[in-house]
Design a protein around this motif. Structure first.
Motif, PDB file in Angstrom:
ATOM      1  N   LYS A  25       0.825  -1.208   0.000  1.00 44.83           N
ATOM      2  CA  LYS A  25       0.000   0.000   0.000  1.00 44.83           C
ATOM      3  C   LYS A  25       0.859   1.258   0.000  1.00 44.83           C
ATOM      4  CE  LYS A  25      -4.007  -2.035   2.230  1.00 44.83           C
ATOM      5  NZ  LYS A  25      -4.859  -2.030   3.413  1.00 44.83           N
ATOM      6  N   ALA A  26       2.015   1.188   0.649  1.00 43.22           N
ATOM      7  CA  ALA A  26       2.903   2.343   0.717  1.00 43.22           C
ATOM      8  C   ALA A  26       3.479   2.692  -0.653  1.00 43.22           C
ATOM      9  CB  ALA A  26       4.031   2.076   1.700  1.00 43.22           C
ATOM     10  N   ARG A  27       3.629   1.713  -1.518  1.00 46.79           N
ATOM     11  CA  ARG A  27       4.165   1.963  -2.873  1.00 46.79           C
ATOM     12  C   ARG A  27       3.282   2.913  -3.670  1.00 46.79           C
ATOM     13  NH1 ARG A  27       8.680  -0.239  -3.785  1.00 46.79           N
ATOM     14  NH2 ARG A  27       9.294  -2.240  -2.940  1.00 46.79           N
ATOM     15  N   ALA A  28       2.000   2.980  -3.354  1.00 47.06           N
ATOM     16  CA  ALA A  28       1.090   3.895  -4.048  1.00 47.06           C
ATOM     17  C   ALA A  28       1.429   5.355  -3.741  1.00 47.06           C
ATOM     18  CB  ALA A  28      -0.347   3.596  -3.648  1.00 47.06           C
ATOM     19  N   LEU A  29       2.114   5.597  -2.629  1.00 43.33           N
ATOM     20  CA  LEU A  29       2.474   6.958  -2.241  1.00 43.33           C
ATOM     21  C   LEU A  29       3.824   7.412  -2.792  1.00 43.33           C
ATOM     22  CD1 LEU A  29       1.426   6.777   1.499  1.00 43.33           C
ATOM     23  CD2 LEU A  29       0.319   8.101  -0.282  1.00 43.33           C
ATOM     24  N   PHE A  30       4.651   6.478  -3.257  1.00 39.23           N
ATOM     25  CA  PHE A  30       5.982   6.841  -3.737  1.00 39.23           C
ATOM     26  C   PHE A  30       5.876   7.801  -4.914  1.00 39.23           C
ATOM     27  CE2 PHE A  30       8.132   2.714  -2.112  1.00 39.23           C
ATOM     28  CZ  PHE A  30       7.933   3.147  -0.818  1.00 39.23           C
ATOM     29  N   ASP A  31       6.779   8.754  -4.964  1.00 34.55           N
ATOM     30  CA  ASP A  31       6.865   9.819  -5.969  1.00 34.55           C
ATOM     31  C   ASP A  31       5.791  10.885  -5.806  1.00 34.55           C
ATOM     32  OD1 ASP A  31       9.133   8.690  -7.109  1.00 34.55           O
ATOM     33  OD2 ASP A  31       7.936   7.435  -8.461  1.00 34.55           O
TER      34      ASP A  31
END
Length: 122
Positions: A25-31
């Motif tokens: 889920k945290a990968r959706a926030l990257f960038d």
């Protein structure tokens, strides 16, 4: 990589809650960057919309607007975040984190812009 702690605040209720999300889920926030709107559906909060207001990395350095990218830099600052001068006009060189969310971020502060059907605080 462990997940990211999300501190979600509700300005209407004056409350905040800390939730830890896993790596997927945290990968959706990257960038994403400070001041950017994020859809809550990718984090498991359907119908919600959040605003990224701040955060800090694994070593405690705060994110600062105006420093582009997921980097750490030593900058000459005179106000927060990252430095609160004891007297007026004081400036200091401090280490801060850039304004882009990456895998090095440990805590991310979010503000609720639009609420969904289910209440997060229950």
């Amino acid at each position: 990589m462990p997940g990211i702690k999300l501190v979600i605040s509700d300005p209407e209720k004056g409350r905040s809650i800390q939730i830890e999300v896993d790596e997927t889920k945290a990968r959706a926030l990257f960038d994403a960057r400070l001041g950017q709107k994020v859809d809550g559906g990718s984090l498991g909060f359907g119908g919600y919309e959040f605003l990224i207001t701040g955060g800090s990395d694994r070593d405690g350095f705060p994110m600062r607007k105006g420093i582009h990218g997921p980097v750490r830099k030593r900058v000459f600052i005179g106000s927060g975040p990252g430095f609160h001068p004891p007297y007026r006009g004081q400036r200091k060189r401090k280490m801060v984190r850039g304004d882009t969310v990456s895998e090095d971020i440990a805590q991310l502060n979010l503000k609720i812009l639009k609420k969904g059907a289910k209440d997060i605080f229950e």
